[in-house]
Scaffold this motif. Structure first.
Motif, PDB file in Angstrom:
ATOM      1  N   SER A 119     -33.277  56.556  50.235  1.00  0.00           N
ATOM      2  CA  SER A 119     -32.047  56.491  51.027  1.00  0.00           C
ATOM      3  C   SER A 119     -32.247  56.967  52.454  1.00  0.00           C
ATOM      4  O   SER A 119     -31.432  56.676  53.323  1.00  0.00           O
ATOM      5  CB  SER A 119     -30.956  57.340  50.370  1.00  0.00           C
ATOM      6  OG  SER A 119     -31.275  58.726  50.473  1.00  0.00           O
ATOM      7  N   GLY A 120     -33.276  57.756  52.694  1.00  0.00           N
ATOM      8  CA  GLY A 120     -33.480  58.312  54.030  1.00  0.00           C
ATOM      9  C   GLY A 120     -32.922  59.700  54.191  1.00  0.00           C
ATOM     10  O   GLY A 120     -33.171  60.363  55.197  1.00  0.00           O
ATOM     11  N   GLY A 121     -32.134  60.166  53.197  1.00  0.00           N
ATOM     12  CA  GLY A 121     -31.617  61.527  53.272  1.00  0.00           C
ATOM     13  C   GLY A 121     -30.112  61.608  53.202  1.00  0.00           C
ATOM     14  O   GLY A 121     -29.425  60.690  52.749  1.00  0.00           O
ATOM     15  N   LYS A 122     -29.576  62.743  53.673  1.00  0.00           N
ATOM     16  CA  LYS A 122     -28.164  63.064  53.530  1.00  0.00           C
ATOM     17  C   LYS A 122     -27.300  62.346  54.567  1.00  0.00           C
ATOM     18  O   LYS A 122     -27.638  62.272  55.752  1.00  0.00           O
ATOM     19  CB  LYS A 122     -27.943  64.572  53.655  1.00  0.00           C
ATOM     20  CG  LYS A 122     -28.677  65.397  52.610  1.00  0.00           C
ATOM     21  CD  LYS A 122     -28.183  65.103  51.208  1.00  0.00           C
ATOM     22  CE  LYS A 122     -28.877  66.018  50.191  1.00  0.00           C
ATOM     23  NZ  LYS A 122     -28.448  65.728  48.816  1.00  0.00           N
ATOM     24  N   TYR A 123     -26.194  61.862  54.094  1.00  0.00           N
ATOM     25  CA  TYR A 123     -25.247  61.133  54.938  1.00  0.00           C
ATOM     26  C   TYR A 123     -24.689  62.011  56.047  1.00  0.00           C
ATOM     27  O   TYR A 123     -24.600  61.589  57.214  1.00  0.00           O
ATOM     28  CB  TYR A 123     -24.123  60.615  54.035  1.00  0.00           C
ATOM     29  CG  TYR A 123     -23.084  59.786  54.728  1.00  0.00           C
ATOM     30  CD1 TYR A 123     -23.321  58.462  55.052  1.00  0.00           C
ATOM     31  CD2 TYR A 123     -21.843  60.325  55.039  1.00  0.00           C
ATOM     32  CE1 TYR A 123     -22.350  57.689  55.680  1.00  0.00           C
ATOM     33  CE2 TYR A 123     -20.870  59.565  55.659  1.00  0.00           C
ATOM     34  CZ  TYR A 123     -21.127  58.258  55.979  1.00  0.00           C
ATOM     35  OH  TYR A 123     -20.177  57.504  56.598  1.00  0.00           O
ATOM     36  N   ILE A 124     -24.341  63.259  55.708  1.00  0.00           N
ATOM     37  CA  ILE A 124     -23.691  64.124  56.698  1.00  0.00           C
ATOM     38  C   ILE A 124     -24.653  64.467  57.833  1.00  0.00           C
ATOM     39  O   ILE A 124     -24.264  64.526  59.000  1.00  0.00           O
ATOM     40  CB  ILE A 124     -23.131  65.400  56.037  1.00  0.00           C
ATOM     41  CG1 ILE A 124     -22.240  66.156  57.023  1.00  0.00           C
ATOM     42  CG2 ILE A 124     -24.235  66.295  55.493  1.00  0.00           C
ATOM     43  CD1 ILE A 124     -21.449  67.270  56.400  1.00  0.00           C
ATOM     44  N   LYS A 125     -25.939  64.679  57.512  1.00  0.00           N
ATOM     45  CA  LYS A 125     -26.913  64.977  58.563  1.00  0.00           C
ATOM     46  C   LYS A 125     -27.117  63.761  59.448  1.00  0.00           C
ATOM     47  O   LYS A 125     -27.266  63.898  60.681  1.00  0.00           O
ATOM     48  CB  LYS A 125     -28.234  65.421  57.948  1.00  0.00           C
ATOM     49  CG  LYS A 125     -29.302  65.769  58.986  1.00  0.00           C
ATOM     50  CD  LYS A 125     -30.515  66.418  58.370  1.00  0.00           C
ATOM     51  CE  LYS A 125     -31.583  66.734  59.409  1.00  0.00           C
ATOM     52  NZ  LYS A 125     -32.734  67.459  58.832  1.00  0.00           N
ATOM     53  N   ALA A 126     -27.110  62.579  58.858  1.00  0.00           N
ATOM     54  CA  ALA A 126     -27.249  61.360  59.653  1.00  0.00           C
ATOM     55  C   ALA A 126     -26.109  61.242  60.663  1.00  0.00           C
ATOM     56  O   ALA A 126     -26.334  60.908  61.838  1.00  0.00           O
ATOM     57  CB  ALA A 126     -27.288  60.135  58.744  1.00  0.00           C
ATOM     58  N   LEU A 127     -24.882  61.535  60.237  1.00  0.00           N
ATOM     59  CA  LEU A 127     -23.745  61.446  61.156  1.00  0.00           C
ATOM     60  C   LEU A 127     -23.852  62.459  62.287  1.00  0.00           C
ATOM     61  O   LEU A 127     -23.515  62.155  63.445  1.00  0.00           O
ATOM     62  CB  LEU A 127     -22.431  61.642  60.396  1.00  0.00           C
ATOM     63  CG  LEU A 127     -22.004  60.542  59.424  1.00  0.00           C
ATOM     64  CD1 LEU A 127     -20.570  60.766  58.971  1.00  0.00           C
ATOM     65  CD2 LEU A 127     -22.143  59.148  60.033  1.00  0.00           C
ATOM     66  N   VAL A 128     -24.304  63.673  61.968  1.00  0.00           N
ATOM     67  CA  VAL A 128     -24.471  64.688  63.010  1.00  0.00           C
ATOM     68  C   VAL A 128     -25.456  64.210  64.063  1.00  0.00           C
ATOM     69  O   VAL A 128     -25.204  64.285  65.272  1.00  0.00           O
ATOM     70  CB  VAL A 128     -24.949  66.024  62.396  1.00  0.00           C
ATOM     71  CG1 VAL A 128     -25.426  66.982  63.491  1.00  0.00           C
ATOM     72  CG2 VAL A 128     -23.830  66.674  61.588  1.00  0.00           C
TER      73      VAL A 128
END
Length: 393
Positions: A318-327
């Motif tokens: 997936s590439g990792g956490k959604y919330i970190k991507a948004l930040v």
């Protein structure tokens, strides 16, 4: 806004300047270091600190005297924190005090139950002197017990700017089987996800429980004194006028109908009671949305990971956490980078329109939507993290 890709030096500098460092190539948005320990307050603050309206509002209060939090914070003095003297910080941004937007991390409290976003979590406590629930701040002189004209005896909640404290005084143990000293009533706004308010109720119930037990009050594991009830007809809140609800729609004729009266026994099994109450309140919240009486949040549950895609080796990534991507997308967008540069910085450029992992292709195709969602989080969406209490789990 320029559209050319960064050279190698610019690429390295852009990555190095990020608040949250990118991870390895196959999972650049995975949480690293202390990031798994970040809570709802921490994630909400990262987004809010990028809000230009908040930055401008803070600047208007920057010349005021610092708020003395020596007794509240863990061994630290943070300069620049200002008291929310007129309630505008709480009303506009949900913060209990003006925190310098230059701070990358919120200061830590000595009391684990405290929250900088307590105004967004605080339920309405039982108070027979309170006549209105509105956006205006409500204050009262704290006394250990309820006024004599109260119908039932109860201990008033001991509120601070950031959370609840143990009451300084409680009565001696009461042998009466109908004693109401351990019973807590709060009103909860069901137009928004109730988990944040329930977390505050947990702190309130635990604070009263600790004080009662220290005064030799016995536990009551068989207590059935808990439940969710309509405001209309409830002794604790029917006298109040409810003039606000965070996410009620214009179809609501009487805002009181989206609130619920909640009862819990501080000497009963708190976890069992709270689990029941949260389930019941979640059902009410979903029902209000289905009937068009409450605005649906951005997400029913904040997404954990970015969408997974299978690679040729059969592995799903997936590439990792959604919330970190948004930040990270929010930060890069505020720096003025366009979507091509943001893709280059975060997932690397494609080679012949091919990526090393399939999730990157899906991410790149949706990057404009992700950037729009990141912008929503900056401009109010961060409140969802406080309401749901599940930003990265």
């Amino acid at each position: 806004m320029v559209t050319n890709l960064l050279n190698n030096e610019e690429f390295v500098d852009a990555r190095a300047g990020l608040l949250l460092p990118l991870g390895p190539d196959d999972a650049p948005f995975e949480l690293v270091g202390d990031e798994p320990n970040l809570g709802p307050d921490d994630w909400a603050w990262i987004f809010l600190s990028m809000n230009e309206d908040y930055r401008d509002a803070y600047d208007m209060h920057a010349g005021e005297e610092d708020l003395d939090l020596a007794s509240e914070l863990v061994g630290q003095h943070i300069a620049g924190i200002k008291r929310d003297s007129d309630g505008t910080c709480a009303a506009r941004f949900g913060l209990a005090a003006w925190v310098p937007p230059s701070l990358s991390n919120l200061p830590k409290f000595a009391n684990s139950g405290d929250s900088w976003f307590f105004p967004l979590k605080r339920p309405v406590s039982e108070d027979y002197r309170r006549k209105e629930v509105s956006s205006a701040p409500y204050s009262r002189t704290w006394t250990p017990y309820s006024p004599k004209f109260d119908r039932y005896r109860h201990i008033l909640s001991n509120e601070t700017l950031f959370g609840y404290r143990r009451p300084p005084h409680v009565p001696f143990p009461d042998s009466s089987p109908t004693s109401t000293w351990s019973i807590i009533w709060v009103a909860i706004d069901c137009s928004s996800p109730p988990a944040g308010q329930i977390s505050a109720l947990r702190t309130l119930a635990s604070a009263l429980r600790e004080k009662l037990k220290s005064s030799d009050w016995p536990e009551n594991d068989a207590s059935g004194e808990y439940g969710v009830f309509d405001i209309a007809g409830s002794d604790a809140f029917d006298h109040m006028h409810f003039n606000r609800a965070s996410s009620a729609t214009s179809d609501v004729a009487d805002l009181k109908t989206v609130w619920r009266a909640v009862q819990i026994d501080a000497l009963g099994p708190i976890v069992t009671q709270l689990d029941f109450l949260l389930k019941a309140l979640n059902e009410i919240h979903r029902d209000l949305i289905a009937k068009g009486l409450a605005t649906a949040p951005l997400y029913e549950r904040f997404k954990n990971s970015l969408p997974k895609t299978e690679d040729s080796d059969g592995s799903s990534r997936s590439g990792g956490k959604y919330i970190k991507a948004l930040v990270i997308l929010a930060e890069l967008s505020k720096w003025g980078h366009d979507t091509r540069r943001i893709s280059q910085i975060t997932i690397g450029p494609s080679v012949g329109n091919r990526y090393s992992h399939n999730w990157k292709r899906v991410f790149e195709e949706s990057i404009e939507d992700y950037i729009a969602q990141a912008d929503q989080m900056i401009h109010g969406g961060y409140r969802l993290l406080i309401h749901t209490q599940r930003p990265n789990r």
